[in-house]
Structure formats: C-alpha cells, structure tokens
Design an enzyme around this catalytic site. Sequence first.
Site, mmCIF file in Angstrom:
data_model
loop_
_atom_site.group_PDB
_atom_site.id
_atom_site.type_symbol
_atom_site.label_atom_id
_atom_site.label_comp_id
_atom_site.label_asym_id
_atom_site.label_seq_id
_atom_site.Cartn_x
_atom_site.Cartn_y
_atom_site.Cartn_z
ATOM 1 N N ALA A 258 32.066 45.825 24.821
ATOM 2 C CA ALA A 258 31.706 44.409 24.823
ATOM 3 C C ALA A 258 32.467 43.672 25.921
ATOM 4 C CB ALA A 258 32.034 43.790 23.474
ATOM 5 N N ASP A 259 31.778 42.709 26.575
ATOM 6 C CA ASP A 259 32.508 41.816 27.472
ATOM 7 C C ASP A 259 32.746 40.502 26.730
ATOM 8 O OD1 ASP A 259 30.152 40.315 27.622
ATOM 9 O OD2 ASP A 259 29.560 41.168 29.535
ATOM 10 N N SER A 260 33.339 39.514 27.435
ATOM 11 C CA SER A 260 33.735 38.288 26.737
ATOM 12 C C SER A 260 32.515 37.573 26.126
ATOM 13 C CB SER A 260 34.470 37.364 27.702
ATOM 14 O OG SER A 260 33.639 37.043 28.789
#
Lengths: 78, 415
Positions: free
Chosen positions: A35-37
């Site tokens: 996951a990214d931000s």
Amino acid sequence: MSDIANKVRSIIVEKLGVDENEVTPEASFTNDLGADSLDTVELIMEFEKEFSLSIPDDQAENIQTVGQAITYLEANAK
Amino acid sequence: MRRVVVTGLGALTPLGNTVKEYWEGLVQGRSGAGPITRFDASKYRTRFAAEVKGFDPENHMDRKEARKMDPYAQYAMVTAQDALLDAGLEEFKVNGERAGVIWGSGIGGLYTVYHEFKNFFEGDGVPKFNPFFVPKMISDIAAGYLSIRYGFRGPNYTTVSACASSNNAIIDAFNYIRWGVTDLFITGGSEAAVNEPGVAGFNAMKALSERNEDPATASRPFDLDRDGFVLGEGGAALILESLDHALARDARIYAEIAGVGLSADAHHITAPHPEGLGATLVMRNALRDANLSPSEIDYINVHGTSTPLGDLSEIKAIQNVFGEDAYRLNVSSTKSMTGHLLGAAGAAEAVACILAIVNNTVPPTINHFTDDPAFDPRINLTFNTPQGRTIRAALSNTFGFGGHNTSVIFKAYQA
C-alpha cells in the site's frame, strides 16, 4: 475469527489486490501489502463506511497492520 | 532538423480493440455505433453511441491498478502497450532520458468526476472523497502512468484542446524529436465520455445526432440529412522516433511525419467559422511546414463530424487551400464509422491515415444516402466504399471547441 475480522480481511484483499493468505495479523499495509499513502487513506475510509464509524486522524495513524485494524474495529464498531 | 517516423501503432476503438480489427472495420465500412450499454439512457435525447466493446481492464493490468484509473487512463495504458509491442520496443532497451510521453485527452476522468460527485450529493454532506479521486480525474495522469510503467523520463504531459487534443500531442512529440530534444515518444490520446454527463452535456448543445431509430447510419458526414455527431470513445497510440534512432535499431517504419499546422478560429466557443478561416489557415500552415504543395496530398482525413455547419466550413477550407487539387484528391471522414472519439480522434485518425498510406487504400465515408447540394460534386468524398489509390501523403485535420485547429501530414517513407 470474528465477523469484523473477516470483513476487514476482505476489504484489504479487495482494495490492495493481495492474496488472502498474505493478510495475516502482523502484515503491515505499507511494508508487506504494497500500500502507498493514498491506499492507506482509502482503507481507513472503507473501514469507516463498512462499520459506520468515524476514525479520528490521530487514531488512524496507529492503524498500520491488519491486526491493529481488527483490534481497533472490534473495540469501536457499533 | 531531424526526420521523424512512425514505428508503432495501437488502437482501441468502437470498430475493434486492436489496430488490425480497427483497419478491417474501416475498409469494410462498418459502423461502431449502437444502443448505449454503459448506463440507462432511456430518458436521454440520444440513446446510442459508438462504445468500445468487450474491454476488460483486468485482462491488461491487475485489479488494484485498474481500480485507480479512470477508463480514459486504462485506454491509454492498453493502446500504448500495443504500440510499443508493435514497434518491437518491449525487448529493445530504450534510453529513458531520451524518451517521453505526450498524451491527449479533451475531458479526462469525467466518469470519475461524475461518480464521486454523485456519491457526495447522495450522502449526508460530510465529504468522503476517495483519495484517488484527484489522480483518477486529472487529464494528465495517463501520461504520468505511462512514464512510470516504461521509465521514460523525458518530456511528459497531456495536451488539452478538446477534439484536437491528440493531434496537439502528436504535434508536440514531433517537434521535440525534430528539434533533437528527445529521440522517441509514446503519443496519442484517449477519451471515455460515454456516460451520463457526457451524453447529456453534448445533447444540451444539440451537438449529437438523435437518430435513435437507426444508430448505425446516424454518423453521416456530408449527407443532406446529417443531424449531429455520434459520441465515440477509445484511444490510439503512436510511437514516434527520429529516423536515425529507428534505423539504428532496424525498426519497421510505417510512415514519416512531413509537417504540422496549428491555428485558431478566433470566432466562437463552439461554432466553426462559417468560411473556414481557421481551417484554411491550419492546412496552409501544415503544407508550408511540410514543404509540400497541394498537388502532393492524395488524401485528407477530415474532422468531418457530421454536424450541419462543421462539415460545410471544412469543405470550404479545403477548396480555399487546394483549389483545383481539391477535385483530384480523396477526402473521407472515418468518423462515419468510429463516431467522434473527441480528444482521441486525432490519434485514431492518424492511425487511419498511416494505414491508408501503407495499404494505398482510402477508407470510406459511409452512410451516404442523399447528396447535399451545398457540396461541390467534383470533390471526391469517398462515399460508402473504400478506394484504392497511391497515397504519397495524407493530411489529418482535427478541430476542437474553443476554435483550436490542428493538421498533421503523414507521407510514405522513402529512404
């Protein structure tokens, strides 16, 4: 496993496009599940929608693993 | 300045989801129009469109990636990949610093905007916008995604000039290569506006055909009974390279870009100049840039959207520019088959022009039933069936709301 845990896991599988067996309690959204931000923000929003609650930002920051999400939601979901 | 050639093509169109199917559709004279399936259009004035069919983004990317992209960006990813494969570049090591992406989209993520707003208005007033809303919606993101996927670190942006958008993209890519800034570009355009606001918005302008009883014949450029354009969607991609770069890697060369033109009508936000002032200027500019005389153009792929005024002014412009040569060359509107792909039209029609040159075949203007006396019958509008002829050079026009005019001239490649 509780209903809440099952729902949390299926939301993570759907949103992050990961395999169900990767979604272990220790798994970190960013370090293990890719996951990214923005993904993380989306996950929190999805939890809020699914469990009809509002997660304050300072608490959302502490939800970084699958297990932390389940624990928080089991304690706070109505 | 350096010569610039086209070495790869990709297309996702209402006529087919590959370049091969697209070209087959064009020479068969098929229509891509049909009843709208994307949403319930039963209350809309226009209930048909030229949709992309059988497209499943998950055949091309994983679900997580697909979910974060508006359909217009998905179309970009798929057509660009097809074009790179076609150019033999998937295996070829490209110097990322000398490779760029310039993409065109007139509207961008309209689907995303619509659904996000709908959720908000249907909610309790507390904004719960998705964190991917902005990056999904913005019309430049397709170029960004493509650079990330392929590691192209040269010039990177999206051109927005309504229905001229992807011609503007091709023009900019051509310029950067011939000026020596960049060796290679992915360029083209995509659009996905067959949705509630897209159809209703163009309907409100009375821009769309309302021939609901017979969608396949609704796009009929130059016909006496034309009543507006048919909304299309899809994308097309081109790989442009400097000739030296293409020769050095022994690439197959489809055609060369001979020159480009730009102009504005400076007249009205949506209506074309009645005498085709801007359209005349843009074709003259392109011919001068290409150092070609009107006698050297054998085919004009017109903007020709099937609107009463637009078709008239464009033909006037062709007569202004080409004089007696207007009666020698072939003119056709492939929008009669594809519908109007808006910001992707220039790229889709570039592919049509390039394959017309390669195959020495002019794709037709289908759906011609009744002559409009406003058009000089000596102009060969290539009605209903394709025509074989040697095509030395083809000029592709696209014009956009706002009065933006673009022309690109492709010519047969000669060493």
